[in-house]
Design an enzyme around this catalytic site. Sequence first.
Site, PDB file in Angstrom:
ATOM      1  N   PRO A 301      13.387 -13.418  57.094  1.00  0.00           N
ATOM      2  CA  PRO A 301      13.479 -12.116  56.050  1.00  0.00           C
ATOM      3  C   PRO A 301      15.116 -11.721  55.950  1.00  0.00           C
ATOM      4  CG  PRO A 301      12.644 -11.343  58.102  1.00  0.00           C
ATOM      5  CD  PRO A 301      12.836 -12.598  58.470  1.00  0.00           C
ATOM      6  N   GLY A 302      15.289 -11.390  54.510  1.00  0.00           N
ATOM      7  CA  GLY A 302      16.522 -10.929  54.250  1.00  0.00           C
ATOM      8  C   GLY A 302      16.390  -9.549  53.623  1.00  0.00           C
ATOM      9  N   CYS A 371      33.538  -6.696  30.227  1.00  0.00           N
ATOM     10  CA  CYS A 371      33.400  -6.964  29.140  1.00  0.00           C
ATOM     11  C   CYS A 371      32.450  -8.167  28.973  1.00  0.00           C
ATOM     12  CB  CYS A 371      34.817  -7.502  28.606  1.00  0.00           C
ATOM     13  SG  CYS A 371      36.066  -6.065  28.746  1.00  0.00           S
TER      14      CYS A 371
HETATM   15  N1  LLP Z   1      15.622 -18.469  53.850  1.00  0.00           N
HETATM   16  C1  LLP Z   1      16.262 -19.209  52.863  1.00  0.00           C
HETATM   17  C2  LLP Z   1      16.319 -20.671  53.286  1.00  0.00           C
HETATM   18  C3  LLP Z   1      16.536 -18.559  51.794  1.00  0.00           C
HETATM   19  O1  LLP Z   1      17.002 -19.389  50.866  1.00  0.00           O
HETATM   20  C4  LLP Z   1      16.569 -17.304  51.439  1.00  0.00           C
HETATM   21  C5  LLP Z   1      17.258 -16.609  50.247  1.00  0.00           C
HETATM   22  C6  LLP Z   1      16.010 -16.293  52.592  1.00  0.00           C
HETATM   23  C7  LLP Z   1      15.382 -17.078  53.664  1.00  0.00           C
HETATM   24  C8  LLP Z   1      15.932 -14.866  52.266  1.00  0.00           C
HETATM   25  O2  LLP Z   1      15.037 -14.626  51.434  1.00  0.00           O
HETATM   26  P1  LLP Z   1      14.440 -13.147  51.101  1.00  0.00           P
HETATM   27  O3  LLP Z   1      13.811 -12.652  52.341  1.00  0.00           O
HETATM   28  O4  LLP Z   1      15.873 -12.370  51.177  1.00  0.00           O
HETATM   29  O5  LLP Z   1      13.731 -13.194  50.132  1.00  0.00           O
HETATM   30  N2  LLP Z   1      20.059 -13.373  45.108  1.00  0.00           N
HETATM   31  C9  LLP Z   1      18.650 -13.299  44.666  1.00  0.00           C
HETATM   32  C10 LLP Z   1      17.672 -13.693  45.851  1.00  0.00           C
HETATM   33  C11 LLP Z   1      18.100 -15.200  46.231  1.00  0.00           C
HETATM   34  C12 LLP Z   1      17.333 -15.705  47.444  1.00  0.00           C
HETATM   35  C13 LLP Z   1      18.151 -16.788  48.070  1.00  0.00           C
HETATM   36  N3  LLP Z   1      17.373 -17.419  49.178  1.00  0.00           N
HETATM   37  C14 LLP Z   1      18.149 -11.849  44.253  1.00  0.00           C
HETATM   38  O6  LLP Z   1      18.809 -10.945  44.141  1.00  0.00           O
HETATM   39  O7  LLP Z   1      16.874 -11.597  44.072  1.00  0.00           O
END
Ligand code: LLP
Length: 445
Positions: A301-302, A371
Site C-alpha cells: 500500500p502507498g 503557463c
Molecule cells: N505496487 C506497485 C507495483 C505499484 O505500481 C503501485 C502504484 C503501488 C504498489 C502502490 O499503489 P497505491 O497503494 O499507492 O495505490 N500517480 C498516481 C498513482 C500511480 C500509482 C502507481 N503505482 C496518482 O496520483 O493517483
Amino acid sequence: MPKAAAQKASALSATARPFTYQSRSLHCDGVSLDSLAEAYGTPTYVYSERQISERFQLFNTAFSSGAAERPHTICYAVKANSSLAILRLLGQQGAGFDIVSGGELERVRKAHKPALQRVVFSGVGKQIWEIDAALKANILLFNVESEAELYLLASRAEALGVRARFALRVNPDVFADTHPYISTGLREHKFGIDITLARAIYRKAKKLKSLDPAGVSVHIGSQIRSVGPFAAATVRVLSLIADLRKDGHDIRYLDAGGGLGIDYHDSLVDSHFNPEQQVHNYAAALSKVLKGVDAHLLLEPGRFIVAQAGALLARVLFVKQNGSKTFVITDAGMNDLIRPALYQAHHEILPVRQPRAGAPELTADIVGPVCESGDFFARDRTLANVKPGDLVLVLDAGAYGMSLTSNYNTRPRPPEALVTNGKAELIRRRETLKDLFGPELLPAG
Ligand code: LLP
C-alpha cells in the site's frame, strides 16, 4: 482503561483527521497552519506523523489477529511519498518497502538500513546497475515483469555469485474501476506477465541455479475503492501457486500488491469515510480467499497510508475575472501538485480562516501560476470568498503530491513539514534557484 473503552479510543484516533478547524483556523494535529506559513512560507507540504503511523498500523494489525491473521509484511510503496523522514518513520515500525528504482533503493538504505531485507523491487524496466545494487543489498524479492528481465536477473546473480529470490508479477486480467492511467491488471497493460504463460516460465527458471522462485506477485492498479477485484486477482494467483507447488517450486511469498483507494470527496464537515472499516473489509476479502493457504503475505500500500496525512498549503496571489469566469490564482501550481491536471483528480480545498456561517462564497477555478490551461486544482468550485493574501489548503495531497513535483517553469520545489506530537519540523527545505541551476553546464564561449 477497560478494553471496550480502549478499543473505542483507538478506533477514534485511527479515523480522526489531522486537519481540523480550531478557533476558526485550520490546524494540523494542533499546529496552526498560519504559523507554518509564517515559518516556512508557501507553498508547503504539511504531514501528520500520527496519521501516517496509524494508517500503517491499520494494515499491520488487520493481519496480526483475528480471522485475517497470517505471516505478513506491509511493504509501503515508496513512490507514493519518498521523503526520507517518512521512510524512516515507517521502517522503524517494521515496514518493508516496495521500490521501483535504484534511486528508491538508496532512499531505503539512507532512511533505515535494516529495512533493505524487507524490500520488494517492482517495475517493468529494471536496469543492470539497479539489479546489481538490489542483489548486493540482499533484498527480499524481485518482482519480475518479463521473461527477458528474468534472464537478465539470472545472469547478474550468477556474475555476483548470489541467488536471486524472485516472484513473477503476473497479470491476472482483472478489471478494477479506476482512472485508466493507474489501472494495471488487464492483459493490454504493459505490466506483468500473462498469468497463463507464467507456469512455463517458472519451469524454465528452475533450471537456472542463480534463481530462487520464491513467490508470485500481482498488482492490479491504484485508487481502487471496492475490495472485490483484489480478491478476484488473489484467487487467480492462488491457483497458479497450487500449480507451481505441484511442479516442485518452493513458493513462500504471495505479494498482493497495493492499490487500496481513499475517498477524495470526504469533507471535514461531513466526514463519512472510515479508513479502519476499509482496511478491515480489504483484509476480510483477502483472508476469505487465502483461508488455509500457507504463504507469507506481502502487501504494497502507498496512497492509503500517506494521502490523507498530507496537504498542500498555498497562498492566494490574485482573484481575477475573465469573462464570466472567476479565477483564484495561488502560489502553488501544477508543478507542486499535478494530480488534478494529470488525472482530473478531485481534491477538497479549504480556506485556512474558517468562514462564518452564511458568509459570502464564490465559484471559481482554483489555479496556479504555471503557463498551461491544465494548471488547475479545481474547476467551478464553490468556496469561501477568499481574497489575495489568504491561505488555502489542498487536502489529501500526501500521496503522489511531492513525489510527482517538478521544476517546470523553473519553479523551486516546495518544502515539507512533518507535525509530530504537536510540533512541526522541516523534513525538506524549500529548493533555491541555486539548487535548480546546480546540474546545468554552460558551454564555453
Ligand atoms: N505496487 C506497485 C507495483 C505499484 O505500481 C503501485 C502504484 C503501488 C504498489 C502502490 O499503489 P497505491 O497503494 O499507492 O495505490 N500517480 C498516481 C498513482 C500511480 C500509482 C502507481 N503505482 C496518482 O496520483 O493517483
